[in-house]
Motif scaffolding. Structure first.
Motif, PDB file in Angstrom:
ATOM      1  N   MET A 102       0.830  -1.209   0.000  1.00 13.08           N
ATOM      2  CA  MET A 102       0.000   0.000   0.000  1.00 13.08           C
ATOM      3  C   MET A 102       0.858   1.250   0.000  1.00 13.08           C
ATOM      4  N   ARG A 103       1.923   1.205   0.785  1.00 10.78           N
ATOM      5  CA  ARG A 103       2.764   2.397   0.897  1.00 10.78           C
ATOM      6  C   ARG A 103       3.418   2.723  -0.441  1.00 10.78           C
ATOM      7  N   LEU A 104       3.827   1.693  -1.169  1.00 10.21           N
ATOM      8  CA  LEU A 104       4.503   1.905  -2.449  1.00 10.21           C
ATOM      9  C   LEU A 104       3.542   2.230  -3.590  1.00 10.21           C
ATOM     10  N   ASN A 105       2.292   1.869  -3.432  1.00 12.11           N
ATOM     11  CA  ASN A 105       1.329   2.047  -4.517  1.00 12.11           C
ATOM     12  C   ASN A 105       0.201   3.013  -4.177  1.00 12.11           C
ATOM     13  N   ASP A 106      -0.631   2.659  -3.221  1.00 19.09           N
ATOM     14  CA  ASP A 106      -1.835   3.434  -2.946  1.00 19.09           C
ATOM     15  C   ASP A 106      -1.560   4.787  -2.301  1.00 19.09           C
ATOM     16  N   TYR A 107      -0.438   4.907  -1.575  1.00 20.93           N
ATOM     17  CA  TYR A 107      -0.182   6.134  -0.822  1.00 20.93           C
ATOM     18  C   TYR A 107       0.965   6.956  -1.399  1.00 20.93           C
ATOM     19  N   LYS A 108       1.739   6.385  -2.297  1.00 25.19           N
ATOM     20  CA  LYS A 108       2.880   7.118  -2.851  1.00 25.19           C
ATOM     21  C   LYS A 108       2.377   8.313  -3.641  1.00 25.19           C
ATOM     22  N   GLY A 109       3.089   9.447  -3.489  1.00 25.00           N
ATOM     23  CA  GLY A 109       2.696  10.648  -4.193  1.00 25.00           C
ATOM     24  C   GLY A 109       1.942  11.628  -3.325  1.00 25.00           C
ATOM     25  N   LEU A 110       1.412  11.160  -2.188  1.00 25.38           N
ATOM     26  CA  LEU A 110       0.757  12.088  -1.269  1.00 25.38           C
ATOM     27  C   LEU A 110       1.802  12.986  -0.612  1.00 25.38           C
ATOM     28  N   ASP A 111       1.392  14.177  -0.204  1.00 33.41           N
ATOM     29  CA  ASP A 111       2.331  15.166   0.328  1.00 33.41           C
ATOM     30  C   ASP A 111       3.127  14.625   1.516  1.00 33.41           C
ATOM     31  N   TRP A 112       2.482  13.779   2.331  1.00 33.62           N
ATOM     32  CA  TRP A 112       3.153  13.330   3.553  1.00 33.62           C
ATOM     33  C   TRP A 112       3.993  12.080   3.357  1.00 33.62           C
ATOM     34  N   TYR A 113       3.990  11.505   2.159  1.00 35.50           N
ATOM     35  CA  TYR A 113       4.557  10.168   1.946  1.00 35.50           C
ATOM     36  C   TYR A 113       6.009  10.053   2.442  1.00 35.50           C
ATOM     37  N   GLU A 114       6.836  11.026   2.080  1.00 38.72           N
ATOM     38  CA  GLU A 114       8.264  10.924   2.407  1.00 38.72           C
ATOM     39  C   GLU A 114       8.569  11.301   3.855  1.00 38.72           C
ATOM     40  N   THR A 115       7.651  11.994   4.517  1.00 39.63           N
ATOM     41  CA  THR A 115       7.961  12.495   5.850  1.00 39.63           C
ATOM     42  C   THR A 115       7.401  11.631   6.974  1.00 39.63           C
ATOM     43  N   LYS A 116       6.435  10.786   6.697  1.00 42.61           N
ATOM     44  CA  LYS A 116       5.839   9.965   7.741  1.00 42.61           C
ATOM     45  C   LYS A 116       6.785   8.832   8.131  1.00 42.61           C
ATOM     46  N   ARG A 117       6.625   8.364   9.368  1.00 48.09           N
ATOM     47  CA  ARG A 117       7.501   7.326   9.906  1.00 48.09           C
ATOM     48  C   ARG A 117       7.395   6.023   9.109  1.00 48.09           C
ATOM     49  N   PRO A 118       8.506   5.264   9.074  1.00 47.20           N
ATOM     50  CA  PRO A 118       8.412   3.927   8.487  1.00 47.20           C
ATOM     51  C   PRO A 118       7.589   3.023   9.399  1.00 47.20           C
ATOM     52  N   LEU A 119       7.212   1.892   8.895  1.00 45.54           N
ATOM     53  CA  LEU A 119       6.396   0.968   9.673  1.00 45.54           C
ATOM     54  C   LEU A 119       6.957  -0.432   9.494  1.00 45.54           C
ATOM     55  N   PHE A 120       7.051  -1.175  10.620  1.00 42.83           N
ATOM     56  CA  PHE A 120       7.610  -2.517  10.581  1.00 42.83           C
ATOM     57  C   PHE A 120       6.659  -3.502  11.251  1.00 42.83           C
ATOM     58  N   ALA A 121       6.989  -4.780  11.168  1.00 42.38           N
ATOM     59  CA  ALA A 121       6.149  -5.809  11.798  1.00 42.38           C
ATOM     60  C   ALA A 121       6.022  -5.565  13.301  1.00 42.38           C
ATOM     61  N   ILE A 122       7.080  -5.048  13.917  1.00 52.50           N
ATOM     62  CA  ILE A 122       7.028  -4.784  15.359  1.00 52.50           C
ATOM     63  C   ILE A 122       5.994  -3.710  15.684  1.00 52.50           C
ATOM     64  N   ASP A 123       5.788  -2.767  14.779  1.00 46.71           N
ATOM     65  CA  ASP A 123       4.769  -1.735  14.988  1.00 46.71           C
ATOM     66  C   ASP A 123       3.365  -2.324  14.847  1.00 46.71           C
ATOM     67  N   ILE A 124       3.219  -3.228  13.895  1.00 46.52           N
ATOM     68  CA  ILE A 124       1.916  -3.860  13.701  1.00 46.52           C
ATOM     69  C   ILE A 124       1.544  -4.673  14.931  1.00 46.52           C
ATOM     70  N   ASP A 125       2.539  -5.335  15.541  1.00 45.97           N
ATOM     71  CA  ASP A 125       2.293  -6.069  16.779  1.00 45.97           C
ATOM     72  C   ASP A 125       1.748  -5.142  17.861  1.00 45.97           C
ATOM     73  N   VAL A 126       2.407  -4.019  18.073  1.00 41.44           N
ATOM     74  CA  VAL A 126       1.976  -3.096  19.129  1.00 41.44           C
ATOM     75  C   VAL A 126       0.592  -2.533  18.816  1.00 41.44           C
ATOM     76  N   TRP A 127       0.340  -2.242  17.551  1.00 37.05           N
ATOM     77  CA  TRP A 127      -0.986  -1.750  17.140  1.00 37.05           C
ATOM     78  C   TRP A 127      -2.055  -2.778  17.497  1.00 37.05           C
ATOM     79  N   LEU A 128      -1.792  -4.046  17.206  1.00 36.96           N
ATOM     80  CA  LEU A 128      -2.749  -5.108  17.504  1.00 36.96           C
ATOM     81  C   LEU A 128      -2.905  -5.315  19.008  1.00 36.96           C
ATOM     82  N   TRP A 129      -1.799  -5.234  19.741  1.00 37.95           N
ATOM     83  CA  TRP A 129      -1.843  -5.396  21.197  1.00 37.95           C
ATOM     84  C   TRP A 129      -2.699  -4.302  21.827  1.00 37.95           C
ATOM     85  N   GLN A 130      -2.513  -3.077  21.351  1.00 42.80           N
ATOM     86  CA  GLN A 130      -3.319  -1.981  21.879  1.00 42.80           C
ATOM     87  C   GLN A 130      -4.776  -2.102  21.434  1.00 42.80           C
ATOM     88  N   TYR A 131      -5.000  -2.595  20.216  1.00 46.11           N
ATOM     89  CA  TYR A 131      -6.381  -2.824  19.758  1.00 46.11           C
ATOM     90  C   TYR A 131      -7.070  -3.793  20.707  1.00 46.11           C
TER      91      TYR A 131
END
Length: 351
Positions: free
Chosen positions: A300-329
């Motif tokens: 998604m990041r390489l296709n659906d979201y690339k080109g948006l103004d914030w694309y280059e400035t937003k934080r990267p995302l890794f599997a470890i982040d997805i884990d924490v997102w799910l844990w908090q969910y």
């Protein structure tokens, strides 16, 4: 180090042969979209290490890193025995599970107990540790003796190998998350290893959490030299942390499904032995599922979201982040998740 499947390899290997747990890869796109939306609206910041109010302020990087080392040494098996919920009241909030332990250590810190000092780690008594970690109900934290032993072992490792400072361990491993992971795996209590269908597999829940916490903490340092220590080009090889809570979220969100036989064991509140085939399938399939979500996020990041103004400035995302997102969910939707699917019970030091 003996040869075994890495967590990433183990997840795929287990998922391909799993009987009790099914992963619906086609449903990963919807969760990836929710996670990408959290980047867009800024709520992704809620999962940052610094966003947790139960982490101390005012410590040096070295002290804070040792603090993280203590927490991750003891970060296992918080689910309560019957009628013995583990909780800690702190600043008008009642914290449960892992956050209860964080709150207990914050109270100890305010009482000037130097838990970030390896001299404390190797000299504290089991009784003193128990008083720090006691539940607000008066019950002992689960597996107190095992936590005491793990703390001693970790303190001795830090003293003998790294002159009492986790920062020295980070420096010795260079800019590699996998190098730090291999170093941590020399500590027995972090060696989350078992067999699945005749093959040795590493799942390494706590060891990978420690690597992720080192990365998250130090990348936020005010010192460039410290930030450079965690320029881990391989941080994306660290998988989710296979525990007993994130699988609940994955099931609730429709990514995973349990067989009737497994569900019956969970409904009966059976305590599964570590290395039980169904227990392994829950954890291994969770790793595989989160990695599939991670792949979708990358797409998604390489296709659906690339080109948006914030694309280059937003934080990267890794599997470890997805884990924490799910844990908090799972925490945010605890009641409905518990109603939908129970957590699997395994009383073990590895997660």
């Amino acid at each position: 180090m003996e040869i075994a499947l890495t967590p990433l390899e183990a997840g795929e290997y287990i998922a391909k042969q799993s009987v009790a747990v099914t992963v619906y890869v086609d449903k990963c796109q919807g969760i990836a979209k929710q996670i990408m939306d959290s980047i867009t609206d800024g709520t992704i910041g809620d999962i940052e290490y610094k966003a947790n109010p139960l982490h101390p302020k005012g410590l040096s990087d070295e002290q804070h890193l040792n603090w993280v080392f203590v927490l991750d040494t003891l970060n296992f098996s918080f689910w309560p025995n019957e009628d013995e919920e583990y909780y800690v009241d702190y600043k008008d909030n009642r914290e449960v599970g892992y956050l209860a332990m964080c709150a207990a250590f914050m109270k100890a810190h305010e009482a000037e107990i130097p838990i970030y000092d390896t001299d404390w780690m190797v000299t504290v008594t089991e009784e003193a540790l128990g008083k720090i970690l006691v539940s607000g109900s008066g019950h002992a934290i689960p597996l107190l003796r095992e936590r005491f032993r793990a703390l001693k072992e970790s303190g001795q490792w830090l003293n003998m190998k790294h002159r009492g400072q986790m920062m020295n361990a980070v420096r010795a491993c260079g800019p590699s998350a996998q190098s730090l992971l291999r170093s941590i795996m020399t500590i027995e209590s972090f060696r989350d290893q078992t067999m699945y269908k005749g093959t040795k597999v590493w799942l390494l829940k706590r060891a990978q959490i420690l690597v992720a916490d080192v990365y998250s903490l130090l990348k936020g340092s005010t010192t460039q030299e410290v930030r450079d220590l965690v320029n881990y080009v391989d941080i994306d090889t660290i998988t989710m942390f296979a525990d007993y809570r994130v699988p609940q979220a994955l099931c609730h969100l429709g990514i995973m499904e349990y067989s009737p036989e497994l569900r019956l064991r969970l409904d009966k509140k059976e305590v599964m032995p570590y290395g039980d085939e169904m227990e392994m399938e829950i954890r291994g399939c969770s790793i595989f599922a989160v990695n599939e979500i991670f792949k979708e996020v990358i797409r998604m990041r390489l296709n659906d979201y690339k080109g948006l103004d914030w694309y280059e400035t937003k934080r990267p995302l890794f599997a470890i982040d997805i884990d924490v997102w799910l844990w908090q969910y799972r925490r945010q939707h605890a009641e409905e998740v518990e109603e939908h699917v129970p957590f699997h019970r395994c009383r073990e030091i590895y997660y």
